[in-house]
Design a protein around this motif. Structure first.
Motif, PDB file in Angstrom:
ATOM      1  N   PHE A   1      73.542  14.008  23.258  1.00 25.15           N
ATOM      2  CA  PHE A   1      73.564  13.100  24.411  1.00 25.15           C
ATOM      3  C   PHE A   1      74.867  13.238  25.182  1.00 25.15           C
ATOM      4  CE2 PHE A   1      75.276   8.995  25.816  1.00 25.15           C
ATOM      5  CZ  PHE A   1      74.466   8.791  26.916  1.00 25.15           C
ATOM      6  N   VAL A   2      75.988  13.324  24.448  1.00 23.95           N
ATOM      7  CA  VAL A   2      77.297  13.436  25.104  1.00 23.95           C
ATOM      8  C   VAL A   2      77.310  14.668  25.999  1.00 23.95           C
ATOM      9  CG1 VAL A   2      79.767  13.682  24.709  1.00 23.95           C
ATOM     10  CG2 VAL A   2      78.407  12.243  23.191  1.00 23.95           C
TER      11      VAL A   2
ATOM     12  N   ILE B   1      72.183   3.291  24.889  1.00 30.05           N
ATOM     13  CA  ILE B   1      72.152   3.427  23.424  1.00 30.05           C
ATOM     14  C   ILE B   1      71.231   2.366  22.824  1.00 30.05           C
ATOM     15  CG2 ILE B   1      73.520   3.203  21.311  1.00 30.05           C
ATOM     16  CD1 ILE B   1      75.859   4.420  22.854  1.00 30.05           C
TER      17      ILE B   1
ATOM     18  N   PRO C   1      70.914   8.993  22.546  1.00 31.67           N
ATOM     19  CA  PRO C   1      72.250   8.440  22.411  1.00 31.67           C
ATOM     20  C   PRO C   1      72.381   7.661  21.126  1.00 31.67           C
ATOM     21  CG  PRO C   1      70.974   7.086  23.909  1.00 31.67           C
ATOM     22  CD  PRO C   1      70.098   8.258  23.513  1.00 31.67           C
ATOM     23  N   PRO C   2      73.541   7.549  20.519  1.00 33.55           N
ATOM     24  CA  PRO C   2      74.830   8.098  20.959  1.00 33.55           C
ATOM     25  C   PRO C   2      75.168   9.399  20.242  1.00 33.55           C
ATOM     26  CG  PRO C   2      75.177   6.483  19.233  1.00 33.55           C
ATOM     27  CD  PRO C   2      73.695   6.703  19.322  1.00 33.55           C
TER      28      PRO C   2
ATOM     29  N   PRO D   1      87.213   0.771  23.532  1.00 31.90           N
ATOM     30  CA  PRO D   1      87.351   2.079  24.182  1.00 31.90           C
ATOM     31  C   PRO D   1      87.041   3.270  23.274  1.00 31.90           C
ATOM     32  CG  PRO D   1      89.488   1.028  23.873  1.00 31.90           C
ATOM     33  CD  PRO D   1      88.457   0.011  23.533  1.00 31.90           C
ATOM     34  N   TRP D   2      87.254   3.127  21.964  1.00 34.11           N
ATOM     35  CA  TRP D   2      87.055   4.302  21.099  1.00 34.11           C
ATOM     36  C   TRP D   2      85.598   4.494  20.711  1.00 34.11           C
ATOM     37  CZ3 TRP D   2      84.915   2.382  16.751  1.00 34.11           C
ATOM     38  CH2 TRP D   2      85.219   1.061  16.415  1.00 34.11           C
ATOM     39  N   LEU D   3      84.752   3.541  21.070  1.00 37.66           N
ATOM     40  CA  LEU D   3      83.360   3.612  20.624  1.00 37.66           C
ATOM     41  C   LEU D   3      82.506   4.281  21.689  1.00 37.66           C
ATOM     42  CD1 LEU D   3      81.670   2.685  18.182  1.00 37.66           C
ATOM     43  CD2 LEU D   3      81.038   0.698  19.514  1.00 37.66           C
ATOM     44  N   GLY D   4      81.770   5.314  21.292  1.00 37.32           N
ATOM     45  CA  GLY D   4      80.906   6.014  22.234  1.00 37.32           C
ATOM     46  C   GLY D   4      81.717   6.565  23.382  1.00 37.32           C
TER      47      GLY D   4
ATOM     48  N   GLY E   1      79.514  11.743  18.416  1.00 38.34           N
ATOM     49  CA  GLY E   1      78.927  10.943  19.493  1.00 38.34           C
ATOM     50  C   GLY E   1      79.459   9.532  19.497  1.00 38.34           C
ATOM     51  N   VAL E   2      79.473   8.901  18.312  1.00 34.22           N
ATOM     52  CA  VAL E   2      79.888   7.503  18.240  1.00 34.22           C
ATOM     53  C   VAL E   2      81.376   7.358  18.563  1.00 34.22           C
ATOM     54  CG1 VAL E   2      80.179   5.563  16.659  1.00 34.22           C
ATOM     55  CG2 VAL E   2      78.077   6.869  16.628  1.00 34.22           C
ATOM     56  N   LEU E   3      82.160   8.348  18.137  1.00 33.24           N
ATOM     57  CA  LEU E   3      83.606   8.277  18.390  1.00 33.24           C
ATOM     58  C   LEU E   3      84.004   9.291  19.459  1.00 33.24           C
ATOM     59  CD1 LEU E   3      84.749   8.019  14.679  1.00 33.24           C
ATOM     60  CD2 LEU E   3      84.366   6.185  16.293  1.00 33.24           C
ATOM     61  N   ALA E   4      83.138   9.480  20.453  1.00 32.24           N
ATOM     62  CA  ALA E   4      83.363  10.561  21.418  1.00 32.24           C
ATOM     63  C   ALA E   4      84.701  10.438  22.132  1.00 32.24           C
ATOM     64  CB  ALA E   4      82.231  10.590  22.422  1.00 32.24           C
ATOM     65  N   ASP E   5      85.147   9.223  22.381  1.00 31.29           N
ATOM     66  CA  ASP E   5      86.365   9.070  23.179  1.00 31.29           C
ATOM     67  C   ASP E   5      87.626   8.937  22.331  1.00 31.29           C
ATOM     68  OD1 ASP E   5      85.835   9.523  25.734  1.00 31.29           O
ATOM     69  OD2 ASP E   5      85.711   7.434  26.387  1.00 31.29           O
ATOM     70  N   ALA E   6      87.492   9.042  21.007  1.00 30.47           N
ATOM     71  CA  ALA E   6      88.668   8.931  20.154  1.00 30.47           C
ATOM     72  C   ALA E   6      89.554  10.173  20.322  1.00 30.47           C
ATOM     73  CB  ALA E   6      88.227   8.795  18.701  1.00 30.47           C
TER      74      ALA E   6
ATOM     75  N   LEU F   1      85.154  15.856  22.417  1.00 30.92           N
ATOM     76  CA  LEU F   1      85.090  15.497  23.835  1.00 30.92           C
ATOM     77  C   LEU F   1      86.483  15.360  24.442  1.00 30.92           C
ATOM     78  CD1 LEU F   1      83.277  14.712  26.230  1.00 30.92           C
ATOM     79  CD2 LEU F   1      83.608  12.347  25.563  1.00 30.92           C
TER      80      LEU F   1
ATOM     81  N   HIS G   1      77.379  14.639  30.294  1.00 27.95           N
ATOM     82  CA  HIS G   1      78.423  15.267  31.103  1.00 27.95           C
ATOM     83  C   HIS G   1      77.865  16.358  32.006  1.00 27.95           C
ATOM     84  CE1 HIS G   1      81.120  13.140  28.348  1.00 27.95           C
ATOM     85  NE2 HIS G   1      81.965  13.189  29.345  1.00 27.95           N
TER      86      HIS G   1
END
Lengths: 498, 577
Positions: free
Chosen positions: A395-396, B126, A390-391, B55-58, A472-477, A482, A400
């Motif tokens: 890993f992502v 992490i 990670p990250p 929220p935007w990190l990882g 990975g670091v900005l996976a949820d952006a 993702l 999942h």
């Protein structure tokens, strides 16, 4: 411009350069490079525009009648865009890399002509709105990659190419009857999120099971599912940019993408689960994963090791869509992108090391990290990502797949992820260790006082390695692979539900 | 305060990147490594309770500053700061070596701080992984054959540990449908797959912590690293594994009491086994590494008590114990380096300091060890059934064992000749770092005790009854030590203990396998020959690949096999428990 023109334009931005470049005399290097690069850059811009459009809910479709009842359909949706974005972006970096790698080679008009034709086929596969269109471009891909694989033209290359052709043509020829059978059974059907065969499956489960098996066998050859993987290590005779392309974007990815479309958009995850098709598919993927990893450990050649690693890594995609859980599907889809980024980086670096130091074997890599710190830094990042540290990107995916597996009641999935991490570490970390911490027998000579490979081979690797970290670091952006995969999975499961 | 929390991670992380990119020897960088832990220390002392979501990190990062996080920040901040002060003298600041050391040294700090502040599972993992992988260059830093071997074994254990932990996390998260650490710990007990998840988490964190059974890498890796790295490895990095136990193992509900019982049994066994094996060592740093295995056993006992009784005080007590042990262990490791490099007159003072840190770990009256061990015993004696009285009777003897072990350390240090002197520039910081650690060892655990760790009740300093209960094991230990040094010759167990015997067993297994295979090959030679000819070059290539694979596997499998055997044994124990 009419919205229906956009899919055609995506195809044209590589088809036109393909035709023109092939006609160019060998000496017109400047024109050839400019045209190829222009095509690649404008395609990236085009796909970016499509991404924004689709996120706003617009639909782009082009279709025309070929025969009564038989349509060519090119449609831009969420799932195709995942594939298109990856292909367009990596095609651009690989074009830069290939121009640098093959600088001074002969027969470059032929090479770049087919190179562009290959991307045309890949784009077509991505955009295909039904099985017929998919198949047309799938065969075009086989034909257009063969000259790239045998580019060196020596006996070894020809043998590798022959093997590739034998596997690919056999695989393709299985797909054709599957398509015909489906057409006879249910008539013309387009891909649609959540699947379109629910009713037909209820009426005729046995025939549709047969069709599914044929489709998976046909696609599995390109997706390198065991035992259809045999061509992949042999096709390693191709120049490194071609290997990178084969492994990250074009051929194997087309097979995996095909399986994803068949499960999600043709049968639909629920229908496929009801027919009992998914557990065998998951078992096949798991077997391929273990087999590929173990074989990778046994290779000393850097490229063969990466080749078997592709066999293993790609099975994550198949595994994800065959676990019948939205979270696992997200893991499989996102790995389409993540595997591409990681593997293309590894190949760029392997090619750079081979060009700069003449090293082709893991056992000769000692001290390469001190000599080429940026290249091996990129390699290390991509390698650790594959292990699942990670990250980073890998890993992502594993997260999942593991969570999705448990949620679907498949308790063996975390154990498989554990095993895969160990096996991946066993074939990646010795390379990293040798490069950074082992002393070379003789210190590597610097070239003109320079410690790195030339920029055209270095920068593509740095860019894709940065992407490995970023996804990975900005996976949820928003617009991350993702988030986009979550969107696709949501639709596939929402619309498939009764 | 948000800025301070981010800086606590970002400052060491960006320092690590800067050191990585700096190609020339950078004296300033090596001289100021201690600065990187200042934000973490400030946050621990000044920060109000804090929750932070990014929220935007990882996969959606969440940070929080609770009492455990505060204790870990204080521990990591101090240990890295004092160890950082000694880097110029003990690693060197004028060469490329110093710069090469700086990057992983700072990266491990960033990882430890991130793990301490993490409020969700992924962020914790992490930080955990960053510590694991960044510690590898520290272990192999010296580049000697011994260091590279230790590094290889460290990495094998670490990768297995990471993979096991990931499997455990995935199972736990899917079972409880939450990624927040606090809800996960309270809901895991009733969730599906809780037993498997807890087992995996116990082992996964245990590899990092140096739990008995998966500890074999530790006595190899910690001594192989340069002294400041040994100090952070043994003082603080193994505590990241302890933090994992405290954060992740279920602390609510009797369903998983079995896991708690296993933790207590393995913990107490580790406390004695570590001390016994350590006493047989001839090298000061290997001995100290075994002492860490022994002490982490006591902390694991606290983890077990927390799982069984669900007392918040047990978690806090483990935090207190971690701070106490981390500081004392940093003093002892740094003291080995300091004693090597000082003149004879100072050596006496240094050895006196070492003796104080040793008494602290043994739990002698008035030291922080008295506080930590009394809290442990109070909690243990409240356990149900036979466990309370049994632990009551057994635990004091760990003090005697520690006394013997560390008495032997002083014996080794006294009889060692000093290696030479250091440049005067680094020397002042070296002594300063060591003395700071010594002063904090005496005071910090008492100071933060009840103030930072709610639920802990420290003994009254002047209570003579406690003096006696903490004092007699030390006296018994000193007596045993005298007897041992006078009459008994010590057996010598190679560092890595089980690993070595596993390797030997593996080698003989391989010999048996090879003989069998040779016999088979001879018998089937004709057939194989025919097949090989039929298969042509492919067959030969496959055989060559086989040979190469054996070569690769020979290097990888010895430690791997050992680990797997132990994992299986542990799992079996858990299922039974």
């Amino acid at each position: 411009m009419a919205p229906s023109m956009l899919p055609l334009l995506v195809i044209a931005t590589s088809l036109v350069p393909a035709v023109v470049v092939m006609a160019l005399p060998e000496g017109r290097a400047r024109t050839r490079e400019a045209l190829t690069l222009f095509g690649a850059v404008s395609k990236v811009a085009l796909v970016a525009a499509l991404l924004v459009g689709v996120a706003r809910g617009e639909v782009y479709e082009a279709s025309w009648q070929v025969l009564p009842d038989l349509e060519m359909v090119l449609r831009v949706e969420e799932l195709p865009l995942l594939f298109l974005t990856l292909s367009a972006a990596l095609w651009l970096t690989t074009t830069v890399y290939a121009l640098g790698y093959l600088d001074g080679d002969r027969r470059l008009s032929r090479f770049f002509g087919f190179f562009n034709l290959c991307v045309t086929a890949t784009m077509g596969i991505g955009l295909a709105g039904n099985l017929f269109t998919f198949l047309i471009f799938y065969e075009l891909l086989t034909v257009s990659t063969y000259p790239l694989v045998v580019h060196e033209g020596d006996r070894k290359a020809l043998a590798g190419g022959r093997s590739y052709l034998a596997y690919a043509v056999t695989g393709g020829s299985v797909l054709f009857p599957a398509m015909v059978a489906l057409h006879v059974l249910v008539g013309p059907v387009d891909f649609a999120s959540g699947g379109v065969l629910a009713e037909a499956a209820a009426q005729n489960p046995i025939a549709l099971t047969g069709v599914f098996v044929l489709l998976v066998v046909g696609l599995g050859v390109k997706a390198a599912l065991v035992p259809g993987h045999g061509w992949l290590p042999r096709a390693m005779v191709a120049p490194t940019p071609v290997s990178a392309l084969l492994h990250a974007v074009a051929v194997v990815k087309a097979g995996a993408y095909g399986i994803v479309r068949v499960v999600l958009d043709l049968y639909g995850p629920d229908t496929a689960a009801e027919l009992g098709l998914l557990p065998p598919l998951a078992a096949l993927a798991a077997g391929t994963l273990v087999f590929g990893s173990v074989m990778a450990i046994r290779q000393d050649g850097l490229k063969p090791r990466l080749a078997y690693s592709t066999v293993a890594q790609l099975s994550f995609v198949t595994l994800g869509v065959s676990l019948a859980s939205p979270v696992a599907v997200v893991g499989g889809l996102v790995h389409l992108v993540h595997q591409g980024l990681m593997k293309v980086t590894l190949f760029y670096c392997a090619g750079a090391v081979a060009t700069e130091l003449g090293v082709h074997r893991v056992s000769e890599l000692a001290g390469a990290g001190r000599r080429m710190p940026l290249t091996m830094g990129a390699f290390t990042l991509a390698g650790l990502a594959m292990v699942g540290v990670p990250p980073l990107a890998g890993f992502v995916t594993k997260w999942h797949l593991g969570v999705g597996g448990v949620l679907a009641g498949q308790w063996w999935v975390p154990a498989l992820m554990l095993l895969s991490s160990l096996l991946t570490a066993a074939y990646v970390l010795p390379i990293v260790h040798a490069a950074w911490f082992r002393q070379p027998a003789d210190p590597w000579p610097t070239r003109d006082g320079r410690r790195e490979v030339r920029p055209s081979l270095l920068w593509p690797a740095l860019v894709t390695a940065t992407a490995v970290v970023a996804v990975g670091v900005l996976a949820d952006a928003p617009f991350s692979p993702l988030s986009w995969s979550q969107l696709i999975a949501q639709e596939a499961f929402a619309e498939g539900a009764p | 305060m948000t800025v301070l929390a981010l800086a606590a991670v970002a400052v060491p992380a960006s320092g690590a990147v800067a050191a990585l990119l700096s190609t020339r020897a950078d004296r300033a960088l090596c001289g100021f490594l201690w600065v990187a832990s200042v934000p973490a220390l400030l946050l621990a002392v000044l920060g109000p309770p804090l929750e932070l979501a990014i929220p935007w990190l990882g996969l959606g990062a969440e940070l929080a500053l609770d009492s455990l996080a505060r204790a870990w920040l204080a521990l990591a901040g101090t240990v890295w700061a004092v160890a950082g002060l000694t880097v110029p003298a003990l690693v060197g600041d004028s060469t490329e070596r110093g710069v090469r050391f700086a990057s992983p040294f700072l990266a491990t700090l960033a990882g430890a701080v991130l793990a301490a502040l993490a409020a969700d599972v992924v962020t914790f993992f992490i930080g955990f992984a960053l510590v694991t992988y960044a510690a590898y260059p520290l272990v192999v830093h010296d580049g000697t054959h011994k260091a590279v071997r230790a590094g290889r074994i460290y990495l094998q254990f670490a990768v297995v540990g990471e993979a096991v932990l990931l499997a455990g996390l995935v199972t736990a998260v899917a079972g409880t449908a939450t990624t927040r650490l606090d809800t996960l710990a309270t809901q895991l007990a009733g969730a599906p797959g809780a037993g498997a998840a807890a087992t995996l988490l116990l082992i996964g964190c245990g590899v990092k912590a140096g739990m008995l059974g998966v500890h074999m890498w530790l006595p190899l890796a910690h001594p192989a690293a340069p002294v400041p790295a040994s100090a952070v490895l043994s003082g603080a990095i193994i505590k990241v594994g302890l933090l994992g136990w405290l954060r992740l193992l279920p602390t609510d509900g009797p369903e998983l009491a079995g896991v708690g019982v296993v933790a207590i049994v393995v913990g107490v066994a580790g406390a004695f086994a570590g001390a016994l094996l350590g006493t047989t060592q001839r090298d000061a740093k290997s001995l100290l590494a075994y002492s860490s295995v022994s002490q982490i056993g006591l902390m694991l006992t606290l983890v077990g008590i927390a799982v069984i009784t669900a007392t918040p005080g047990a978690l806090a007590a483990a935090g207190l114990f971690a701070v106490h042990h981390g500081l004392a262990k940093a003093v002892l490791f740094l003291g080995v380096g300091v004693a090597h490099t000082t003149t004879d007159r100072l050596r006496t003072a240094v050895l006196a300091g070492q003796a104080f840190a040793a008494l602290t770990l043994a739990g002698a009256p008035l030291t922080s060890g008295m506080a930590a061990k009394t809290v442990l015993k109070d909690l243990a004696s409240q356990l149900w059934g036979p466990w309370g009285p049994v632990l009551d009777a057994v635990l004091p003897w760990t003090g005697a064992a520690t006394t013997v072990l560390l008495g032997r350390l002083l014996w080794i240090q006294v009889s060692e000749a000093h290696a030479g002197s250091v440049p005067s520039a680094g020397r002042r910081r070296l002594l300063g770092g060591w003395m700071t650690a010594l002063a904090l060892t005496a005071g910090l655990a008492w100071a933060i005790g009840e103030r930072w760790m709610p639920g802990v009740s420290l003994p009254v300093v002047t209570d003579v009854g406690v003096w006696w209960s903490q004092g007699w094991p030390v006296i018994v230990g000193l007596g045993l030590l005298t007897l041992m040094l006078r009459w008994a010759g010590l057996p010598s167990v190679p560092a890595g203990d089980l690993l070595v015997s596993v390797a030997a067993a593996h080698a003989s297994l391989r010999r048996v396998a090879r003989v069998t295979a040779d016999a088979l090959t001879a018998g089937l030679g004709q057939v194989a020959g025919g097949l090989r000819r039929a298969a042509g070059g492919t067959g030969r290539a496959a055989f060559r690949a086989q040979a190469r694979a054996e070569h690769v596997l020979a290097h990888w499998s010895a430690a791997g096999t050992g680990t797997l055997v132990l994992l299986v044994a542990l799992s079996a124990a858990l299922v039974v428990g």
